[in-house]
Design a protein around this motif. Sequence first.
Motif, PDB file in Angstrom:
ATOM      1  N   TRP A 146      38.809  40.410  45.828  1.00 48.87           N
ATOM      2  CA  TRP A 146      37.598  41.519  46.477  1.00 48.87           C
ATOM      3  C   TRP A 146      36.299  40.376  47.123  1.00 48.87           C
ATOM      4  N   ILE A 189      36.756  46.374  47.089  1.00 48.55           N
ATOM      5  CA  ILE A 189      37.872  46.165  46.944  1.00 48.55           C
ATOM      6  C   ILE A 189      38.906  46.523  47.509  1.00 48.55           C
ATOM      7  N   PHE A 199      40.337  41.289  37.408  1.00 50.30           N
ATOM      8  CA  PHE A 199      39.926  40.718  38.084  1.00 50.30           C
ATOM      9  C   PHE A 199      40.463  39.131  38.436  1.00 50.30           C
ATOM     10  N   GLY A 256      43.332  40.070  42.338  1.00 45.95           N
ATOM     11  CA  GLY A 256      43.374  40.908  40.775  1.00 45.95           C
ATOM     12  C   GLY A 256      44.505  41.896  41.365  1.00 45.95           C
ATOM     13  N   TRP A 291      42.495  48.306  36.593  1.00 47.08           N
ATOM     14  CA  TRP A 291      42.343  46.917  37.385  1.00 47.08           C
ATOM     15  C   TRP A 291      41.779  45.554  37.007  1.00 47.08           C
TER      16      TRP A 291
END
Length: 123
Positions: A79, A88, A55, A61, A53
């Motif tokens: 998010w 998320i 971000f 993301g 992931w």
Amino acid sequence: MKKLFSFLAIIAIVLASNCSRIPENNDPVIGIWSRVDVINSSETNKLTIRQEWIFNDVYLGRYQKYNGSHLDFKTDFSWIEDDGVYTISYPGTDMINDIVSMKESPEGMLLEDLKGAILAKRE
């Protein structure tokens, strides 16, 4: 007279553009988080599944899933943070939302779900 109006227009544009600053997002979740699972498919074969992931600071993301060294799946996510709890969302997929919070451990910073299961570790 045209020069005066042009000059005033330029000043108005400069002043208006300085008033519309984008606020800086310094949320601690920004960065790369990953999870690696190793599955023994036989005594000699091990299958490595890596989830990642990434971000960014505009509440978006990228999620990527690798099967060994092969990119299996990738999608964008959004998010939000509410009182230390991060949600998320993966729009356009059938993936369910992840609801996590950050925890510090001897291993480093972790994202844990509401049941205490580790979703990812900060890289």
